[in-house]
Scaffold this motif. Structure first.
Motif, PDB file in Angstrom:
ATOM      1  N   ALA A  45       0.830  -1.200   0.000  1.00  0.00           N
ATOM      2  CA  ALA A  45       0.000   0.000   0.000  1.00  0.00           C
ATOM      3  C   ALA A  45       0.867   1.253   0.000  1.00  0.00           C
ATOM      4  N   ASN A  46       1.970   1.225   0.745  1.00  0.00           N
ATOM      5  CA  ASN A  46       2.875   2.374   0.803  1.00  0.00           C
ATOM      6  C   ASN A  46       4.140   2.168  -0.026  1.00  0.00           C
ATOM      7  N   ALA A  47       4.278   1.016  -0.667  1.00  0.00           N
ATOM      8  CA  ALA A  47       5.442   0.678  -1.498  1.00  0.00           C
ATOM      9  C   ALA A  47       6.748   0.790  -0.703  1.00  0.00           C
ATOM     10  N   VAL A  48       6.773   0.116   0.463  1.00  0.00           N
ATOM     11  CA  VAL A  48       7.916   0.185   1.360  1.00  0.00           C
ATOM     12  C   VAL A  48       8.314  -1.224   1.784  1.00  0.00           C
ATOM     13  N   THR A  49       9.619  -1.496   1.764  1.00  0.00           N
ATOM     14  CA  THR A  49      10.135  -2.734   2.323  1.00  0.00           C
ATOM     15  C   THR A  49      10.372  -2.503   3.804  1.00  0.00           C
ATOM     16  N   LEU A  50       9.669  -3.271   4.630  1.00  0.00           N
ATOM     17  CA  LEU A  50       9.766  -3.097   6.076  1.00  0.00           C
ATOM     18  C   LEU A  50      10.971  -3.831   6.646  1.00  0.00           C
ATOM     19  N   VAL A  51      11.170  -5.077   6.210  1.00  0.00           N
ATOM     20  CA  VAL A  51      12.236  -5.927   6.738  1.00  0.00           C
ATOM     21  C   VAL A  51      12.771  -6.770   5.599  1.00  0.00           C
ATOM     22  N   ALA A  52      14.066  -7.039   5.631  1.00  0.00           N
ATOM     23  CA  ALA A  52      14.666  -7.918   4.631  1.00  0.00           C
ATOM     24  C   ALA A  52      15.703  -8.812   5.303  1.00  0.00           C
ATOM     25  N   ALA A  53      15.856 -10.008   4.758  1.00  0.00           N
ATOM     26  CA  ALA A  53      16.893 -10.932   5.217  1.00  0.00           C
ATOM     27  C   ALA A  53      17.351 -11.740   4.017  1.00  0.00           C
ATOM     28  N   GLU A  59      25.413 -12.028   9.279  1.00  0.00           N
ATOM     29  CA  GLU A  59      25.001 -12.937  10.352  1.00  0.00           C
ATOM     30  C   GLU A  59      24.806 -14.362   9.837  1.00  0.00           C
ATOM     31  N   VAL A  60      24.244 -14.474   8.660  1.00  0.00           N
ATOM     32  CA  VAL A  60      23.940 -15.785   8.081  1.00  0.00           C
ATOM     33  C   VAL A  60      25.191 -16.421   7.492  1.00  0.00           C
ATOM     34  N   ARG A  61      26.013 -15.621   6.818  1.00  0.00           N
ATOM     35  CA  ARG A  61      27.218 -16.172   6.186  1.00  0.00           C
ATOM     36  C   ARG A  61      28.190 -16.757   7.190  1.00  0.00           C
ATOM     37  N   ASP A  62      28.232 -16.184   8.394  1.00  0.00           N
ATOM     38  CA  ASP A  62      29.136 -16.698   9.423  1.00  0.00           C
ATOM     39  C   ASP A  62      28.724 -18.088   9.891  1.00  0.00           C
ATOM     40  N   LYS A  63      27.411 -18.369   9.868  1.00  0.00           N
ATOM     41  CA  LYS A  63      26.897 -19.643  10.372  1.00  0.00           C
ATOM     42  C   LYS A  63      26.952 -20.769   9.347  1.00  0.00           C
ATOM     43  N   LEU A  64      26.924 -20.435   8.057  1.00  0.00           N
ATOM     44  CA  LEU A  64      26.709 -21.436   7.018  1.00  0.00           C
ATOM     45  C   LEU A  64      27.878 -21.545   6.054  1.00  0.00           C
ATOM     46  N   LYS A  65      27.952 -22.702   5.438  1.00  0.00           N
ATOM     47  CA  LYS A  65      28.978 -22.935   4.428  1.00  0.00           C
ATOM     48  C   LYS A  65      28.541 -22.370   3.072  1.00  0.00           C
ATOM     49  N   THR A  66      27.270 -22.580   2.731  1.00  0.00           N
ATOM     50  CA  THR A  66      26.725 -22.101   1.465  1.00  0.00           C
ATOM     51  C   THR A  66      25.356 -21.478   1.696  1.00  0.00           C
ATOM     52  N   GLU A  71      19.217 -25.613   4.754  1.00  0.00           N
ATOM     53  CA  GLU A  71      19.643 -25.112   6.060  1.00  0.00           C
ATOM     54  C   GLU A  71      19.773 -23.592   6.060  1.00  0.00           C
ATOM     55  N   SER A  72      20.298 -23.042   4.990  1.00  0.00           N
ATOM     56  CA  SER A  72      20.417 -21.586   4.909  1.00  0.00           C
ATOM     57  C   SER A  72      19.035 -20.933   4.832  1.00  0.00           C
ATOM     58  N   ALA A  73      18.094 -21.581   4.158  1.00  0.00           N
ATOM     59  CA  ALA A  73      16.735 -21.041   4.081  1.00  0.00           C
ATOM     60  C   ALA A  73      16.098 -21.010   5.467  1.00  0.00           C
ATOM     61  N   LYS A  74      16.365 -22.017   6.289  1.00  0.00           N
ATOM     62  CA  LYS A  74      15.832 -22.021   7.659  1.00  0.00           C
ATOM     63  C   LYS A  74      16.404 -20.863   8.465  1.00  0.00           C
ATOM     64  N   VAL A  75      17.703 -20.640   8.349  1.00  0.00           N
ATOM     65  CA  VAL A  75      18.344 -19.561   9.096  1.00  0.00           C
ATOM     66  C   VAL A  75      17.808 -18.208   8.630  1.00  0.00           C
ATOM     67  N   VAL A  76      17.613 -18.038   7.324  1.00  0.00           N
ATOM     68  CA  VAL A  76      17.080 -16.779   6.785  1.00  0.00           C
ATOM     69  C   VAL A  76      15.648 -16.569   7.265  1.00  0.00           C
ATOM     70  N   GLY A  77      14.846 -17.626   7.299  1.00  0.00           N
ATOM     71  CA  GLY A  77      13.468 -17.517   7.788  1.00  0.00           C
ATOM     72  C   GLY A  77      13.405 -17.098   9.241  1.00  0.00           C
ATOM     73  N   GLU A  78      14.277 -17.678  10.081  1.00  0.00           N
ATOM     74  CA  GLU A  78      14.322 -17.303  11.490  1.00  0.00           C
ATOM     75  C   GLU A  78      14.766 -15.851  11.658  1.00  0.00           C
ATOM     76  N   LEU A  79      15.788 -15.457  10.905  1.00  0.00           N
ATOM     77  CA  LEU A  79      16.297 -14.092  10.980  1.00  0.00           C
ATOM     78  C   LEU A  79      15.235 -13.087  10.542  1.00  0.00           C
ATOM     79  N   LEU A  80      14.530 -13.392   9.465  1.00  0.00           N
ATOM     80  CA  LEU A  80      13.484 -12.504   8.964  1.00  0.00           C
ATOM     81  C   LEU A  80      12.368 -12.362   9.993  1.00  0.00           C
TER      82      LEU A  80
END
Length: 119
Positions: A45-53, A59-66, A71-80
């Motif tokens: 409605a306002n054309a604004v991105t509120l949050v992104a991950a 934060e994610v790259r430090d935890k994961l190999k790729t 597994e990376s999708a799970k970490v991104v979902g939790e972070l988001l």
């Protein structure tokens, strides 16, 4: 653009006709590439991105190999979800971006649900 990407964009346009994010219930959009996965919570409605991950975030790259696996999708979902809850967003509308609800897209959605987002 190859045929597969053109078909995905066609599906995405078809889904976007029905899925619209408001300020009370923004849209959780997923983009998946071969090496990474990105997610955004968008107020259309306002054309604004509120949050992104993303799997590119430090934060994610430090935890994961790729960044291109389940597994990376799970970490991104939790972070988001954590970032969205900090901004006061609890309910969202899920936009799978024309991808099949399977694999990385599904694991991102389930991780976001478990972390507290409602959709």
């Amino acid at each position: 653009m190859d045929k597969r990407e053109a078909l995905r964009q066609r599906r995405h346009r078809r889904v976007r006709k029905k899925v619209f994010g408001t300020s009370e219930r923004p849209r959780l959009n997923v983009f998946r590439s071969l090496c990474n996965i990105h997610a955004q919570v968008i107020d259309d409605a306002n054309a604004v991105t509120l949050v992104a991950a993303s799997s590119i975030d430090q934060e994610v790259r430090d935890k994961l190999k790729t960044g291109g696996n389940v597994e990376s999708a799970k970490v991104v979902g939790e972070l988001l979800a954590r970032r969205a809850l900090e901004k006061g967003v609890k309910k969202v509308v899920f936009d799978r971006g024309g991808y099949q609800y399977h694999g990385r897209v599904q694991s991102l959605a389930e991780a976001a649900r478990e972390a507290g987002l409602e959709f």
